[in-house]
Every structure is written in C-alpha cells, then in structure tokens.
Design a protein around this motif. Structure first.
Motif, PDB file in Angstrom:
ATOM      1  N   ARG A 263       0.857  -1.186   0.000  1.00 21.28           N
ATOM      2  CA  ARG A 263       0.000   0.000   0.000  1.00 21.28           C
ATOM      3  C   ARG A 263       0.891   1.232   0.000  1.00 21.28           C
ATOM      4  N   GLY A 264       0.493   2.222  -0.781  1.00 20.38           N
ATOM      5  CA  GLY A 264       1.185   3.500  -0.779  1.00 20.38           C
ATOM      6  C   GLY A 264       0.692   4.362   0.377  1.00 20.38           C
ATOM      7  N   TYR A 265       1.465   5.371   0.708  1.00 20.78           N
ATOM      8  CA  TYR A 265       1.092   6.330   1.762  1.00 20.78           C
ATOM      9  C   TYR A 265       1.485   7.712   1.285  1.00 20.78           C
ATOM     10  N   ILE A 266       0.464   8.579   1.088  1.00 24.18           N
ATOM     11  CA  ILE A 266       0.683   9.937   0.588  1.00 24.18           C
ATOM     12  C   ILE A 266       0.005  10.930   1.526  1.00 24.18           C
ATOM     13  N   THR A 267       0.237  12.220   1.272  1.00 23.18           N
ATOM     14  CA  THR A 267      -0.332  13.259   2.129  1.00 23.18           C
ATOM     15  C   THR A 267      -0.612  14.527   1.328  1.00 23.18           C
ATOM     16  N   SER A 268      -1.439  15.386   1.897  1.00 23.92           N
ATOM     17  CA  SER A 268      -1.641  16.719   1.319  1.00 23.92           C
ATOM     18  C   SER A 268      -0.874  17.767   2.124  1.00 23.92           C
ATOM     19  N   ARG A 269      -0.192  17.323   3.184  1.00 29.19           N
ATOM     20  CA  ARG A 269       0.602  18.239   4.015  1.00 29.19           C
ATOM     21  C   ARG A 269       1.934  18.568   3.351  1.00 29.19           C
ATOM     22  N   LEU A 270       2.568  19.598   3.871  1.00 31.95           N
ATOM     23  CA  LEU A 270       3.925  19.914   3.441  1.00 31.95           C
ATOM     24  C   LEU A 270       4.864  18.814   3.911  1.00 31.95           C
TER      25      LEU A 270
ATOM     26  N   ALA B 206      -3.050   5.070   0.676  1.00 32.75           N
ATOM     27  CA  ALA B 206      -3.841   5.704   1.729  1.00 32.75           C
ATOM     28  C   ALA B 206      -3.379   7.149   1.798  1.00 32.75           C
ATOM     29  N   THR B 207      -4.318   8.059   1.963  1.00 30.54           N
ATOM     30  CA  THR B 207      -3.993   9.479   2.016  1.00 30.54           C
ATOM     31  C   THR B 207      -4.180   9.996   3.429  1.00 30.54           C
ATOM     32  N   GLU B 208      -3.106  10.591   3.963  1.00 32.77           N
ATOM     33  CA  GLU B 208      -3.157  11.129   5.326  1.00 32.77           C
ATOM     34  C   GLU B 208      -3.972  12.404   5.348  1.00 32.77           C
ATOM     35  N   TYR B 209      -4.638  12.622   6.464  1.00 36.65           N
ATOM     36  CA  TYR B 209      -5.404  13.848   6.662  1.00 36.65           C
ATOM     37  C   TYR B 209      -4.453  15.049   6.731  1.00 36.65           C
ATOM     38  N   ALA B 210      -4.936  16.204   6.344  1.00 37.15           N
ATOM     39  CA  ALA B 210      -4.114  17.417   6.314  1.00 37.15           C
ATOM     40  C   ALA B 210      -3.867  17.998   7.705  1.00 37.15           C
ATOM     41  N   ILE B 211      -4.548  17.525   8.712  1.00 41.33           N
ATOM     42  CA  ILE B 211      -4.422  18.048  10.069  1.00 41.33           C
ATOM     43  C   ILE B 211      -3.003  17.800  10.581  1.00 41.33           C
ATOM     44  N   PRO B 212      -2.291  18.855  10.971  1.00 44.39           N
ATOM     45  CA  PRO B 212      -0.920  18.681  11.478  1.00 44.39           C
ATOM     46  C   PRO B 212      -0.878  17.720  12.663  1.00 44.39           C
TER      47      PRO B 212
ATOM     48  N   CYS C 229      -1.573  14.630  12.721  1.00 45.40           N
ATOM     49  CA  CYS C 229      -2.561  13.559  12.611  1.00 45.40           C
ATOM     50  C   CYS C 229      -1.965  12.424  11.772  1.00 45.40           C
ATOM     51  N   TYR C 230      -2.083  11.204  12.271  1.00 50.30           N
ATOM     52  CA  TYR C 230      -1.555  10.041  11.559  1.00 50.30           C
ATOM     53  C   TYR C 230      -2.587   8.917  11.510  1.00 50.30           C
ATOM     54  N   LEU C 231      -3.866   9.290  11.349  1.00 52.58           N
ATOM     55  CA  LEU C 231      -4.935   8.289  11.327  1.00 52.58           C
ATOM     56  C   LEU C 231      -4.793   7.320  10.150  1.00 52.58           C
ATOM     57  N   ALA C 232      -4.447   7.818   8.970  1.00 51.13           N
ATOM     58  CA  ALA C 232      -4.293   6.939   7.804  1.00 51.13           C
ATOM     59  C   ALA C 232      -3.107   5.996   8.002  1.00 51.13           C
ATOM     60  N   LEU C 233      -2.014   6.513   8.546  1.00 51.88           N
ATOM     61  CA  LEU C 233      -0.849   5.666   8.821  1.00 51.88           C
ATOM     62  C   LEU C 233      -1.201   4.615   9.864  1.00 51.88           C
ATOM     63  N   ASP C 234      -1.906   5.011  10.905  1.00 49.45           N
ATOM     64  CA  ASP C 234      -2.341   4.057  11.932  1.00 49.45           C
ATOM     65  C   ASP C 234      -3.218   2.966  11.324  1.00 49.45           C
ATOM     66  N   SER C 235      -4.094   3.341  10.402  1.00 45.00           N
ATOM     67  CA  SER C 235      -4.950   2.360   9.741  1.00 45.00           C
ATOM     68  C   SER C 235      -4.125   1.364   8.927  1.00 45.00           C
ATOM     69  N   LEU C 236      -3.120   1.863   8.219  1.00 52.83           N
ATOM     70  CA  LEU C 236      -2.230   0.962   7.472  1.00 52.83           C
ATOM     71  C   LEU C 236      -1.539  -0.015   8.418  1.00 52.83           C
TER      72      LEU C 236
END
Length: 146
Positions: A14-21, A51-57, A59-66
């Motif tokens: 699974r890939g892991y991406i984000t909309s954060r800097l 899985a795309t991480e939430y933009a909230i600084p 926050c690692y909910l998507a990573l935790d789900s993975l």
C-alpha cells in the motif's frame, strides 16, 4: 514465515501519501502516487492503492490504519521517509510494528528500504542529520537577521 520480498504469492504494498507539506514543500497527490508507482515497478513490487493522510498537522490516522491492517499487505511504500511522525517514540513504534509483523517499509523518494533493525538505525541517522542541518540553517539565518 516467508519474507515479503521473497513471497511467491504477494499481497502487495500500500502506498502512503499526504496533502501536508513535506520538508517545506507541497507535492500534489497525483505526483506522489506516480513516484510510488514508478518505484514499485522498478523494484518489482505489486502496488496497491495509496492511503492518504489527513491534512491536520500531527494527525496520523491513515498511517495508523495501514499499520493496523499490516497483515493484509507485504508492506508500505511511503512517498517520503520524512512523512513519518517527527517524534522518535512514534517512529520507533511504527518501525517495530511493521518489522515485527515481518513486513517491509519503502520510502520511494529516498529510494530507501527498511527491512531490518540495522536499516531502522540508518534511517534514524538520516533523520538526525536532517534535523541537525535544519537547526544549523535556522541558527545561521537568525544570525544574518541581526
């Protein structure tokens, strides 16, 4: 247990991406996915959706789900190693869980494979160097402003 990189019946990565800097830069999500897809092809890894991480600084909910579903995949391909939590304890827990499950972590942008405790130590050294460079840059910048 067969190691994921030697598995004849791969579950996929699974890939892991984000909309954060990331390191002060914003990379569009479609570019992050292209980098991950190309990395997977070059390394003969079966790539699954990211899985795309939430933009909230912080926050690692998507990573935790993975991580919570790590048994259903061969591992995770991060767009960048520097997407991981900044806190050492959180990163260490992440590494321990992934490697403890016999899975593999890849960082596509840095072309990094984390498979063993020695790989984790090397990755942590990279993180320490990056942090030291950032602190030095900030210190020099503050001196130039005075």
């Amino acid at each position: 247990m067969t190691h994921p990189m030697l598995n004849n019946n791969p579950l996929g990565y699974r890939g892991y991406i984000t909309s954060r800097l990331i390191e002060g830069n914003r990379t569009p999500q479609h570019i992050q996915n292209l980098v991950i897809r190309e990395y997977a092809q070059q390394n003969n890894l079966m790539y699954l959706l990211s899985a795309t991480e939430y933009a909230i600084p912080g926050c690692y909910l998507a990573l935790d789900s993975l991580v919570n579903n790590i048994q259903n995949m061969d591992g995770i391909i991060l767009f960048s190693f520097f997407m991981l939590p900044q806190g050492f304890k959180m990163r260490r827990s992440f590494f321990n869980t992934v490697l403890g499950a016999g899975k593999v972590l890849h960082a596509a942008s840095e072309e990094l494979t984390i498979l063993t405790k020695k790989d984790v130590e090397r990755a942590e050294d990279i993180h320490k160097i990056k942090s030291a460079v950032a602190r030095t840059y900030n210190h020099i910048s503050s001196l130039c402003k005075t």
